[in-house]
Design an enzyme around this catalytic site. Structure first.
Site, PDB file in Angstrom:
ATOM      1  N   SER A 152       2.740   5.007 -30.050  1.00 43.45           N
ATOM      2  CA  SER A 152       3.875   5.859 -29.679  1.00 43.45           C
ATOM      3  C   SER A 152       3.608   6.473 -28.308  1.00 43.45           C
ATOM      4  CB  SER A 152       4.082   6.933 -30.753  1.00 43.45           C
ATOM      5  OG  SER A 152       5.289   7.622 -30.529  1.00 43.45           O
ATOM      6  N   ASN A 153       4.317   7.510 -27.975  1.00 39.56           N
ATOM      7  CA  ASN A 153       4.080   8.197 -26.687  1.00 39.56           C
ATOM      8  C   ASN A 153       4.344   9.687 -26.869  1.00 39.56           C
ATOM      9  OD1 ASN A 153       6.994   8.772 -26.052  1.00 39.56           O
ATOM     10  ND2 ASN A 153       7.062   6.539 -26.174  1.00 39.56           N
TER      11      ASN A 153
END
Ligand code: CTP
Length: 395
Positions: free
Chosen positions: A204-205
């Site tokens: 993810s980020n």
């Protein structure tokens, strides 16, 4: 934000009457002219002197005091009327058109929008007759604020606490502000996506969704019908906004592309993962001594697809987070994805991008315009972006 707005604050008999003093102060601090109307029961909780001092005007409390037509003049004078706290008794009178005191007579005379902030004990708030009265007032066009949950003056716990003065102020500003997006449909995406490796691990980020949620709230405040497709974030759904929760880039793709056709404006603020693990292990991957190699495949470009299926007249807006050759990269992205606007944030500007409460943006339009803004809080950035977009809609 309320400069020279004429506001009547009606106060009824409730413990929450003391909070009305703060509300009057907030209105005055925003530049409003305030006149206070009190019922006899309200005066048992807080003195008239408090309100005449805060509003710098005598309180209107007795229907028989002074000029007999005072209630008519006050009603005609006001741009907005707030009844806070609004007791069950006063709400019932307002819903049925009774006017046996100064406050209810002013209400019947007022031509302006009216907002009520109910305050009462939990059982009274959920009584069928109170609910019926609130529904009637809403049907009559009165703005009804929900009472909050918590400890009540009776010692009981439940719904019935008056909305906080800051919330009432925000609702008043919203009710009085122009609605350039009335009748418009707006679709936004926000937050990160998650690409799962196995049932417990994902790529993810650091997107928090703050910018997208601020844009969605501002669109709703400007009168739009808003749908927000949100990746996993810690933010709560906002009232009045249809929020669709998704996790993966593919889920976001499906939600955005299936809602986009009927929209007037579509904005992609989400930090969509560009890659996902090609293999998903349905059971948790056990660690071994060897390196673990993940092969990643591309996700679909949602914005590019939205650009390809864009109906005539729709405004499509993208974001670009760049580290170098910012303007050229942003403009190229706008062309490649068939956008009308692109909002650039550069990681070279401190305070811009993910995770911070601020952002520094430049908005480019397909027609060649450029709007440069200072570093600001994300709510203020949302206001700036919408001012550019609203301008384009009006042209
Ligand atoms: N975007 C999208 N779908 C993706 C990737 C990005 O819809 N799979 C959208 C983002 O929401 C943003 C815009 O495309 O509005 C630009 O995102 P960005 O990551 O800056 O650009 P990319 O197209 O991914 O290009 P690059 O990574 O080469 O900078």
């Amino acid at each position: 934000m309320l400069a020279d707005k004429k506001i009547i604050v009606g106060i009824t008999g409730s413990i929450a009457a003391y909070k009305a003093a703060l509300l009057v102060r907030l209105f005055v601090a925003q530049g409003a002219q305030v006149r206070v109307v009190m019922t006899e029961s309200a005066k048992r909780f807080v003195g008239e002197l408090t309100f005449s001092n805060l509003s710098q005007h005598p309180v209107f409390a007795g229907l028989w005091d002074g000029s007999w037509t005072e209630h008519v003049h006050l009603g005609a004078w006001a741009d907005f009327m707030v009844v806070a706290p609004a007791s069950a008794n006063t709400l019932a009178k307002m819903a049925h058109g009774l006017c046996d005191n100064a406050l209810t007579a002013v209400f019947l005379s007022a031509k302006c929008p009216v907002l009520v902030a109910p305050a009462m004990d939990a059982d009274m708030y959920i009584h069928p007759s109170t609910l019926r009265n609130l529904a009637q007032l809403q049907a009559d066009g009165v703005h009804v604020m929900h009472a909050g949950e918590g400890f009540l003056a009776s010692g009981l716990h439940g719904a019935g606490r008056m909305a906080e003065p800051e919330e009432i102020l925000a609702a008043t500003i919203s009710a009085l502000s122009p609605k350039p997006l009335a009748g418009k449909r707006v679709l936004l995406s926000a937050g990160p996506t998650r690409e799962y490796v196995d049932p417990v691990r994902f790529i993810s980020n650091g997107s928090t969704g703050t910018m997208g949620y601020a844009l969605a709230r501002e669109a709703a405040r400007l009168g739009a019908q808003v749908t927000l497709v949100s990746g996993p974030v810690a933010l709560k759904d906002a009232a009045g906004i249809t929020t669709v929760r998704v996790e993966t880039a593919q889920e976001m793709f499906e939600a955005m592309t299936s809602h986009s056709a009927e929209q007037d404006i579509v904005i992609m603020t989400a930090a969509v993962g560009d890659y996902r693990p090609l293999e998903f292990s349905p059971i948790k991957i056990k660690k071994g001594d060897e390196n673990l190699v993940l092969t990643l495949g591309r996700t679909r470009d949602i914005l590019k697809q939205l650009g390809e299926q864009k109906p005539a007249g729709q405004l499509l807006v993208g974001f670009a987070l760049e580290t170098n050759d910012e303007e050229a990269n942003a403009r190229a992205k706008m062309e490649r994805k068939n956008l009308d606007f692109i909002v650039l944030n550069s990681l070279r500007d401190s305070g811009a991008g993910f995770g911070s409460g601020t952002n520094k943006i430049t908005v480019f339009s397909r027609k060649g315009e450029m709007h440069n803004f200072e570093l600001k809080g994300k709510d203020a950035v949302a206001t700036d972006i919408w001012s550019v977009l609203c301008n384009a809609i009006e042209k």
